[in-house]
Each structure stands twice: as C-alpha cells, then as structure tokens.
Scaffold this motif. Sequence first.
Motif, PDB file in Angstrom:
ATOM      1  N   GLY A 202       4.307   2.232  -0.511  1.00  0.00           N
ATOM      2  CA  GLY A 202       5.347   2.659  -1.437  1.00  0.00           C
ATOM      3  C   GLY A 202       6.694   2.987  -0.808  1.00  0.00           C
TER       4      GLY A 202
ATOM      5  N   THR B 126       9.718   1.376  -2.498  1.00  0.00           N
ATOM      6  CA  THR B 126       9.851   1.544  -3.956  1.00  0.00           C
ATOM      7  C   THR B 126      11.307   1.582  -4.412  1.00  0.00           C
TER       8      THR B 126
ATOM      9  N   GLU C 173       0.206   8.271  -6.311  1.00  0.00           N
ATOM     10  CA  GLU C 173      -0.879   7.607  -5.576  1.00  0.00           C
ATOM     11  C   GLU C 173      -0.403   6.365  -4.835  1.00  0.00           C
ATOM     12  N   GLY C 174       0.694   5.789  -5.274  1.00  0.00           N
ATOM     13  CA  GLY C 174       1.198   4.587  -4.619  1.00  0.00           C
ATOM     14  C   GLY C 174       2.125   4.866  -3.443  1.00  0.00           C
ATOM     15  N   ASN C 175       2.266   6.120  -3.060  1.00  0.00           N
ATOM     16  CA  ASN C 175       3.188   6.462  -1.966  1.00  0.00           C
ATOM     17  C   ASN C 175       2.474   7.274  -0.900  1.00  0.00           C
TER      18      ASN C 175
ATOM     19  N   ALA D 260       9.984   6.830  -6.528  1.00  0.00           N
ATOM     20  CA  ALA D 260       8.758   6.902  -7.333  1.00  0.00           C
ATOM     21  C   ALA D 260       8.774   8.170  -8.185  1.00  0.00           C
TER      22      ALA D 260
ATOM     23  N   GLN E  53       0.799  -1.228   0.000  1.00  0.00           N
ATOM     24  CA  GLN E  53       0.000   0.000   0.000  1.00  0.00           C
ATOM     25  C   GLN E  53       0.833   1.280   0.000  1.00  0.00           C
TER      26      GLN E  53
ATOM     27  N   ARG F 165      -8.033   2.381  -4.474  1.00  0.00           N
ATOM     28  CA  ARG F 165      -8.049   2.721  -5.901  1.00  0.00           C
ATOM     29  C   ARG F 165      -8.824   1.698  -6.742  1.00  0.00           C
TER      30      ARG F 165
ATOM     31  N   ASP G 248      -1.826   2.101  -8.819  1.00  0.00           N
ATOM     32  CA  ASP G 248      -0.853   3.196  -8.845  1.00  0.00           C
ATOM     33  C   ASP G 248       0.275   2.787  -9.792  1.00  0.00           C
ATOM     34  N   PRO G 249       1.219   3.703 -10.070  1.00  0.00           N
ATOM     35  CA  PRO G 249       2.247   3.366 -11.081  1.00  0.00           C
ATOM     36  C   PRO G 249       3.019   2.082 -10.757  1.00  0.00           C
ATOM     37  N   GLN G 250       3.365   1.887  -9.492  1.00  0.00           N
ATOM     38  CA  GLN G 250       4.146   0.695  -9.149  1.00  0.00           C
ATOM     39  C   GLN G 250       3.355  -0.578  -9.443  1.00  0.00           C
TER      40      GLN G 250
END
Lengths: 200, 267
Positions: A86, A89, A170-172, A149, A84, B184, B102-104
Amino acid sequence: MPSGPGVSAELPLASQNGTRTLRTDPKAAPHAIDQETERPMPEITLTVNGTPQNLDVPANALLVDVLRDTLNLTGTHIGCDTSQCGACTVHLDGRSAKSCTVLAVQADGAHITTIEGLQSGATLHPMQEAFRKHHGLQCGFCTPGMIMAAVALVEDKPEIDEAGVRHGLEGNLCRCTGYQNIVAAVLDGARTMHSTKAGG
Amino acid sequence: MGIPTFDYIRPKSLGDARKAYDAAGDARYIAGGQTLLPVMKQRLAQPASVIDLGGIAGLSGIQVEGKSLTIGAMTRHADVAASPDVRRLIPALAHLAGLIGDPQVRNRGTMGGSLANNDPSADYPAAVLGLGAIVLTDSRSIAADEFFDGLFTTSLEESEIIRAISFPVPERAHYEKFAHPASRFALVGVMVSKGAEGVRVAATGAGQTGVFRVPEMEAALAKSFTAAAIEGITVPADDMIADMHASGAYRAQLVGVLARRAVAAIS
Ligand SMILES: Cc1cc2nc3c(=O)[nH]c(=O)nc-3n(C[C@H](O)[C@H](O)[C@H](O)COP(=O)(O)OP(=O)(O)OC[C@H]3O[C@@H](n4cnc5c(N)ncnc54)[C@H](O)[C@@H]3O)c2cc1C
Ligand code: FES
Ligand code: FES
C-alpha cells in the motif's frame, strides 16, 4: 513540479530498460513511438492534483511509474511492487488504489490525487497534521500511502472507530511503528476532517 | 519489476472485444487488474495483447429483477459491499465482498475477474456456488454447478466474456471466512444458503480442485436447519489443500466449524 500546459519539453522517462521519450505537449504528435519496442504509445489524459496532463505512455507503464518518473511526484512510494504493502496508494477518481497495480492507460481520463496534492498551500491536510501530532510514523516510508488510504477510508465515515480503522488499513503495511500511533492519528484526523466539514 | 510490453486494446463492445481476442490469439482480458497485473509482473502470463473491458458500456451495476439480483461483471467488490440492494436482499453477499483483500483491492477488483480467474482460495466462487447463481456470458448462461472446473479453470471458452452474474434471492444465507492472516484470501470460507431451490453449502479455500459443495450437509440441513444437524459431518482431509499455512486435516476441520457457525448465524 513539472505540470501544466507550460511544460512542453520532452521529459525522459527513466525505466529499468533505458530511456523512453514521453511528450507532455498536447500539440505534439498524437502517437509517439516507444523507441524500445517501436510500438505506438497510447496517448492518455490524467488530471493529477488538479492539473490536466496529456501523456504518451507505453502500454505497459504502471501508474506509479508515470507519477514518479514522468511527473516527478516521488511522494508516492514503491514498497513491494507486488500489490501487498500500500505504499503506492493514490486516489483514483476519489477512491484509494494501489498505483503499482494499475496500468497508466487504464487510468485514462481519471482524476488522480497523490500525497503532494493533499495540502492546500502551506497548510497540511488534517490527516497529515494528525500523523505529525501523534507521531504516526518512524522512518516515514509507508506514510504517504497510509495517509492517502486513511483519507479515502474516513471520507464518508464520521463515526469510524478503532476496529473500523484497523480493518480499513489492512492494505497498508508499516514495518516500524506497530500501528498504534497510526491508528490514533487516523481517528484524530477523521475527527478534524469531519468537524471542519461540519463547521463549513 | 516492470511488465513485458504488449498491445493495449480498449474495445467499446463485447463483440469487438471478442473479435480482438480471436484476432490476437495470445491475448488476455483485463478488468480490475488486481490478479492479472501481479501475475504479469511475475511472468506467469505474458500475453501479446491486453484487451481492456473497461471501455464497454453496461458491464457494471447492480439490478433487482423480480426474485433475483443481477450484478454486472465489471462491478467492483467495494460497490457490491456497499450496495443498498445487495445489503437488503443478500446481506451475506455484501458481507463476503467486504472481506475480500483490502479497500484498495476492493476498489479495483471485479466480480467477473474473480470468477474467470477461479482461484481456489477466492471468495466469490463460494458465493456463486453456495447461492446457486447463474453466470451470464456474451453468448450463453452457465449454471454455477457447471461453471467451476478445477483450479484456476472454468467452463468459459477461450475468448468468452462474463457479462453479469444473476443471484436468486435466498430466504437466508451466511458466509463465514477464516482469512489467511497475511494475504486475506480464504484459508477456508463457507457459504450456506436456504432458498426456493433448497439448501446449499459451498466451501472455498479448502478443496484441491477448487470450490465444492457438501451434499451430506445440505441433506441434513434440508431436514433440520440447525448447526446440530451437521455436527459430525466431515469432508475427507485427503481431498483438501495442504500447504505451509494449514494441513489438509486442519482445513477439513475448518469446513465443519465454519459451516456450523454460518448455519447458527441464520437459524
Ligand atoms: C493484495 C490482494 C489481496 C486479495 N485478496 C483477495 C481475497 O481475500 N479474496 C479474493 O477472492 N480475492 C482476493 N484478491 C483477488 C482480487 O479479488 C481480484 O480483484 C480478482 O481475483 C480478479 O478481479 P480483477 O477484476 O482484478 O481481474 P483481472 O486481474 O483484471 O483479471 C483476472 C482474470 O480474469 C479474466 N477476466 C477478467 N474479467 C473477465 C470477464 N468479464 N470475462 C472473462 N474473463 C475475465 C482476465 O483475463 C484474467 O485472466 C486479492 C488481490 C490482491 C492483489
Ligand atoms: S508498492 Fe504497490 S502495494 Fe506495495
Ligand atoms: S514508518 Fe517506517 S514503514 Fe511505516
């Protein structure tokens, strides 16, 4: 930092289940045995921050654990371990990925960049410098993941705007800053990255 | 958290993968791992063998074939979102792919993995059903209407492997998503398309048995492709997912709103 062919000692891998032996010497027996499960450990090659590493890893080792516990690259953080936040990363073949959600064996043959590999010598990467300048952090826990990221996000997007940065991060998750300064830092870092590129 | 150990197998061909699966008995394929690894951490799956599809050549990539677009099962969400061919021929599909997670997650997750998993809140099921795609496996082809089979269930055989997905190029299509603000995933997502085979409306995130079509809307849109034509057509709130995030009535309402927005965007 234990890396490169000079390091052939057996490094202990601290795991929650006890100590396993990982070999980093390419001339060592091709398949070490996982002492806990007595299964052969797959041998993989990762190029981490430019240095090739031959590793015997247990099949269930996550990439983040190999980076942190075997290679001592502890700049890559584990925040949630549930894909969830990040914080973990890294760049896997140039693309951002959550290293808590990749098996090390899946990354066999890949090029990995961690936060430790971003700066050149004593000079910070423009994105690191932008986070410093804009105070894009408070406790700093999310910062390595945020920066990795951000670098991947803006790499091929010289025109990125605020909405693009917010969607792209959005992933961090950050529990401290409220994101304002992070977004400002990413926009500025992107400008510097692209102007340095353009200037050669 | 860690994951209980397993045998890791990386076959080079579809045939070898299937043999390894059948020999292991208790096995799982891994593609992007963006669903399987979290599920294994939670001990909701503890396969004795994990078979990596990443070593099989020819499973990823995007090809234009006549009036259809064929996307390999191992194609990452990010590559679908960025593909010039997808953006030109089915922009709704590129748009949808760019909204996943998300991007990852988009850099690792694959179309085949998402479809095999058939999460009731996933986006790709709406694309496959709403565009009338065909799922190509190692042994047969399965029409979208036959593929999805309830929550987290598909008509794939135990060890069957998705090889590619073939999308007919529609005249027009659009995807509207109301994203869950934290995960998301789609709280509700609706794909509307108009093509040679007629109009399709497919909703994800909403139905208690997973992705579904809305035939009443399709019939009304076939007569008049306008948002006004489906005003007042509702789906039963009792059949919708109801949880802490949204009631069944709220999701039913969203299906109508998002379908009308999708139609308005392309009419
Ligand atoms: C933080 C986060 C946010 C997310 N947000 C969204 C979202 O908004 N929308 C959305 O739709 N999804 C979302 N996802 C899920 C994501 O899209 C996954 O990538 C996808 O569901 C699974 O694809 P994968 O390639 O990672 O599959 P894996 O996790 O590797 O596999 C999933 C399942 O499919 C099986 N499988 C994989 N490939 C094949 C194949 N070719 N043939 C047969 N079986 C196969 C595996 O055995 C496994 O059971 C999110 C995930 C995360 C972690
Ligand atoms: S530790 Fe990997 S996403 Fe949070
Ligand atoms: S600075 Fe503390 S979590 Fe982001």
